[in-house]
Design an enzyme around this catalytic site. Structure first.
Site, mmCIF file in Angstrom:
data_model
loop_
_atom_site.group_PDB
_atom_site.id
_atom_site.type_symbol
_atom_site.label_atom_id
_atom_site.label_comp_id
_atom_site.label_asym_id
_atom_site.label_seq_id
_atom_site.Cartn_x
_atom_site.Cartn_y
_atom_site.Cartn_z
ATOM 1 N N ASN A 159 0.807 -1.235 0.000
ATOM 2 C CA ASN A 159 0.000 0.000 0.000
ATOM 3 C C ASN A 159 0.833 1.275 0.000
ATOM 4 O O ASN A 159 0.380 2.303 -0.491
ATOM 5 C CB ASN A 159 -1.028 -0.016 1.134
ATOM 6 C CG ASN A 159 -0.407 0.036 2.503
ATOM 7 O OD1 ASN A 159 0.678 -0.502 2.705
ATOM 8 N ND2 ASN A 159 -1.068 0.671 3.435
ATOM 9 N N SER A 236 0.213 -7.177 7.463
ATOM 10 C CA SER A 236 -0.984 -7.515 8.242
ATOM 11 C C SER A 236 -0.591 -8.137 9.582
ATOM 12 O O SER A 236 0.500 -8.713 9.730
ATOM 13 C CB SER A 236 -1.841 -8.494 7.449
ATOM 14 O OG SER A 236 -1.099 -9.681 7.216
ATOM 15 N N GLU A 257 5.122 -3.534 12.170
ATOM 16 C CA GLU A 257 4.172 -2.441 11.936
ATOM 17 C C GLU A 257 2.969 -3.060 11.249
ATOM 18 O O GLU A 257 3.055 -3.433 10.066
ATOM 19 C CB GLU A 257 4.829 -1.355 11.092
ATOM 20 C CG GLU A 257 6.035 -0.767 11.821
ATOM 21 C CD GLU A 257 6.822 0.267 11.017
ATOM 22 O OE1 GLU A 257 7.709 0.894 11.596
ATOM 23 O OE2 GLU A 257 6.551 0.420 9.812
ATOM 24 N N CYS A 291 -2.996 1.627 6.607
ATOM 25 C CA CYS A 291 -3.080 1.053 7.955
ATOM 26 C C CYS A 291 -3.691 2.062 8.915
ATOM 27 O O CYS A 291 -4.307 1.700 9.906
ATOM 28 C CB CYS A 291 -1.705 0.626 8.432
ATOM 29 S SG CYS A 291 -0.495 1.948 8.400
HETATM 30 P P1 NAP Z 1 0.751 -8.859 4.164
HETATM 31 O O1 NAP Z 1 -0.063 -9.790 3.363
HETATM 32 O O2 NAP Z 1 0.917 -9.133 5.611
HETATM 33 O O3 NAP Z 1 2.202 -8.802 3.445
HETATM 34 C C1 NAP Z 1 3.218 -7.950 3.881
HETATM 35 C C2 NAP Z 1 4.540 -8.468 3.364
HETATM 36 O O4 NAP Z 1 4.829 -9.718 3.993
HETATM 37 C C3 NAP Z 1 4.558 -8.746 1.865
HETATM 38 O O5 NAP Z 1 5.830 -8.442 1.347
HETATM 39 C C4 NAP Z 1 4.300 -10.246 1.814
HETATM 40 O O6 NAP Z 1 4.734 -10.853 0.630
HETATM 41 C C5 NAP Z 1 5.125 -10.695 2.992
HETATM 42 N N1 NAP Z 1 4.773 -12.009 3.507
HETATM 43 C C6 NAP Z 1 3.660 -12.739 3.274
HETATM 44 N N2 NAP Z 1 3.738 -13.919 3.932
HETATM 45 C C7 NAP Z 1 4.922 -13.938 4.584
HETATM 46 C C8 NAP Z 1 5.570 -14.871 5.439
HETATM 47 N N3 NAP Z 1 5.014 -16.052 5.770
HETATM 48 N N4 NAP Z 1 6.787 -14.539 5.938
HETATM 49 C C9 NAP Z 1 7.362 -13.350 5.649
HETATM 50 N N5 NAP Z 1 6.799 -12.439 4.828
HETATM 51 C C10 NAP Z 1 5.586 -12.722 4.320
HETATM 52 O O7 NAP Z 1 0.212 -7.366 4.058
HETATM 53 P P2 NAP Z 1 -0.234 -6.589 2.756
HETATM 54 O O8 NAP Z 1 -1.525 -7.168 2.286
HETATM 55 O O9 NAP Z 1 0.909 -6.497 1.812
HETATM 56 O O10 NAP Z 1 -0.470 -5.105 3.352
HETATM 57 C C11 NAP Z 1 -1.632 -4.722 3.993
HETATM 58 C C12 NAP Z 1 -1.476 -4.848 5.503
HETATM 59 O O11 NAP Z 1 -0.342 -4.097 5.928
HETATM 60 C C13 NAP Z 1 -2.658 -4.243 6.251
HETATM 61 O O12 NAP Z 1 -2.993 -5.087 7.313
HETATM 62 C C14 NAP Z 1 -2.114 -2.918 6.752
HETATM 63 O O13 NAP Z 1 -2.760 -2.416 7.896
HETATM 64 C C15 NAP Z 1 -0.695 -3.269 7.029
HETATM 65 N N6 NAP Z 1 0.143 -2.065 7.049
HETATM 66 C C16 NAP Z 1 0.632 -1.620 8.241
HETATM 67 C C17 NAP Z 1 1.385 -0.454 8.289
HETATM 68 C C18 NAP Z 1 1.931 0.077 9.596
HETATM 69 O O14 NAP Z 1 2.834 0.888 9.538
HETATM 70 N N7 NAP Z 1 1.427 -0.332 10.747
HETATM 71 C C19 NAP Z 1 1.659 0.240 7.122
HETATM 72 C C20 NAP Z 1 1.170 -0.244 5.916
HETATM 73 C C21 NAP Z 1 0.410 -1.407 5.890
HETATM 74 P P3 NAP Z 1 3.683 -11.133 -0.560
HETATM 75 O O15 NAP Z 1 3.249 -9.809 -1.053
HETATM 76 O O16 NAP Z 1 4.518 -11.875 -1.546
HETATM 77 O O17 NAP Z 1 2.561 -11.936 0.006
#
Ligand code: NAP
Length: 488
Positions: A159, A236, A257, A291
């Site tokens: 995002n 997430s 985060e 987020c």
């Molecule tokens: P996500 O599905 O959790 O993925 C985040 C990253 O982790 C991606 O690079 C993903 O790779 C990787 N990943 C997936 N499975 C993994 C595993 N088993 N081990 C290590 N890495 C793994 O999140 P998203 O859908 O990309 O982003 C949306 C989420 O991020 C929302 O929940 C949002 O609230 C959160 N977010 C939080 C913040 C904050 O600062 N608190 C900021 C921005 C977003 P792939 O893409 O290849 O699956």
């Protein structure tokens, strides 16, 4: 060069040990434009464990030399990379809009934020300070020093595919740590554009490495590798908890985060026009895929009807369409799965008894025919126990909850597992102070929208929204050493 043009598509490559190279798997995936699904923005490698292994080995080999490089020289590389990016904002923002969907204005703002974070981190290179402390023993001096963590893994979401890795990379690199970046599979091109800026700035081979591919395979391999001494993960909550589990056996330092379910409280004395503007922008810009997006409006019953009317009026006026058209306020959701998830929450909200005031429908004809578009939605009569009030939807869906007092507002706001951002609209200093003191969130805004953070402010969440947040990003990428020095 990391890219070559084939069949009008970009072919992206990993960046390992100073070279742009294909994955050993030879497999690729398509990076699709969510506003025009027939358009392949780029082909991206589907890397495997062997690629991760090479990247970590390269980062480990480069670590000693980079650590011993004087801090001003490390800072200069980061600073030059920020300058390079600043010279490429229009192109980088256009790529970002094409692969992620956000509007071109938002993409430029994100690029600008990335540059600000890099510039701030470059300044911090000269502030990696320890302390001297009074000694209990004559002839012995006590002091602490900060040292780089070593090899760090940076894993980032789709995002904010430019600014999130930019801040982390810059902070890690200025400390003398070396990095392996694993960006989200949906937004590899933005990561490549960022790494290209560091390459143009003269980053030495092995100091920064980029590996693209699925999180479940290479992400997991990266965070569980014992050579990795720090993990900065944004994503997430569900995946973050898994990362913590994977990293536990190596005791790598962890920064998480994670998700949010951010409340915005509107009290009876608030400036309702200012509140309505902040809510609509905070809830719906970037299609709600932040987020820190406002997802629950907790409003005093005395002003609920008046605020609701303003929110509906502003929301129905929002234009949804391709992000490259500057007249649009919202682009598409990032992919089919995200659209499906958000649409399922619209149905869940209706079934739970919430009242859909506006929006929620998918747009799929005319200019919206080939993208993942929907109208932003507002639910009224939402109860705190409903799933739409508790779970992170990560899309343009807003819930309205009525309350009778500040106490009830705070209690309602705190009733989720998350604790990322929060806001209150009021002219009463007492209300503002009480809310600031009692809200369980890492970020509090008084008379401001829930998203948005300054490069020099700590950013992170409480409860299931994260851990490992420090005063400064460089603190995370360093560790303290305690020195007892006898000098006679
Ligand atoms: P996500 O599905 O959790 O993925 C985040 C990253 O982790 C991606 O690079 C993903 O790779 C990787 N990943 C997936 N499975 C993994 C595993 N088993 N081990 C290590 N890495 C793994 O999140 P998203 O859908 O990309 O982003 C949306 C989420 O991020 C929302 O929940 C949002 O609230 C959160 N977010 C939080 C913040 C904050 O600062 N608190 C900021 C921005 C977003 P792939 O893409 O290849 O699956």
């Amino acid at each position: 060069m990391m890219t070559s043009n084939t069949h009008a598509n970009l072919v992206l490559r990993n960046f390992i040990a100073g070279e742009w190279i294909a994955s050993v798997s030879g497999e690729v995936a398509a990076d699709i434009n969510p506003a025009a699904t027939g358009e392949v923005v780029a082909e991206t490698p589907l890397s495997v464990r062997a690629d991760v292994d090479r990247a970590i080995a390269a980062a480990a080999a480069a670590q000693r030399r980079w650590r011993d490089t004087p801090a001003p020289a490390r800072a200069a590389v980061v600073s030059r990379a920020a300058d390079v990016l600043a010279g490429r904002v229009d192109d980088v923002a256009s790529d970002l809009t094409r692969e992620e969907g956000k509007t071109i204005g938002e993409a430029k703002a994100e690029a600008t934020s990335a540059i600000a974070k890099m510039a701030y981190a470059a300044g911090d290179a000269l502030r990696m300070a320890g302390e001297t402390l009074p000694s209990g023993t004559e002839g012995v001096q006590l002091y602490t020093m900060r040292e780089p963590l070593g090899v760090v893994a940076v894993v980032t979401p789709w995002n904010f595919p430019l600014s999130t890795p930019a801040g982390k990379l810059a902070a890690a690199l200025v400390t003398g740590s070396t990095v392996v970046l694993k960006p989200a599979s949906l937004t590899p091109l933005s990561a490549v554009r960022l790494v290209e800026a560091f390459v143009a700035a003269g980053i030495p081979a092995g100091v920064l490495n980029l590996v693209m591919g699925g999180g479940g395979t290479i992400g997991s391999a990266l965070v569980s590798d014992p050579r990795v001494r720090g993990i900065s993960f944004t994503g997430s909550t569900a995946i973050g908890v898994g990362v913590a589990r994977d990293a536990a056996p190596t005791l790598a330092k962890l920064q998480l985060e994670l998700g949010g379910k951010n409340p915005l409280v509107v009290m009876e004395d608030a400036d309702l026009d200012a509140a309505a503007k902040a809510i609509v922008e905070g809830a719906f810009f970037s299609c709600g895929q932040k987020c820190t997006a406002t997802s629950r409006v907790i409003v005093h019953r005395d002003v609920k009807a008046a605020l609701t009317a303003k929110l509906v009026e502003r929301t129905t006026a929002l234009r949804v369409g391709k992000g490259l058209d500057a007249a649009n306020h919202l682009g598409p959701l990032v992919d089919a799965k995200q659209l499906e998830t958000v649409q399922s929450y619209i149905e869940i909200g209706k079934k739970e008894g919430a009242r859909l005031l506006t929006g929620g429908e998918r747009l799929s004809s005319g200019e919206h025919a080939h993208g993942y578009f929907m109208r932003p939605a507002i639910f009224d009569d939402v109860q705190s126990e409903m799933r739409i009030a508790c779970e992170e939807i990560f899309g343009p869906v807003l819930s309205l909850i009525g309350v009778a007092s500040l106490e009830e507002a705070i209690e309602t706001a705190n009733r989720t597992e998350y604790g990322l951002s929060s806001a209150i609209f009021t002219r009463n200093l007492g209300y503002a102070q009480e809310f600031t003191r009692c809200i369980q969130a890492g970020v509090v805004k008084v008379n401001g929208q829930t998203p948005g953070n300054a490069p020099n402010m700590p950013f992170g969440g409480r409860k299931m929204s994260g851990l490992g947040i420090s005063q400064k990003q460089i603190d995370f990428f360093t560790e303290l050493k305690s020195v007892y020095q006898r000098f006679n």
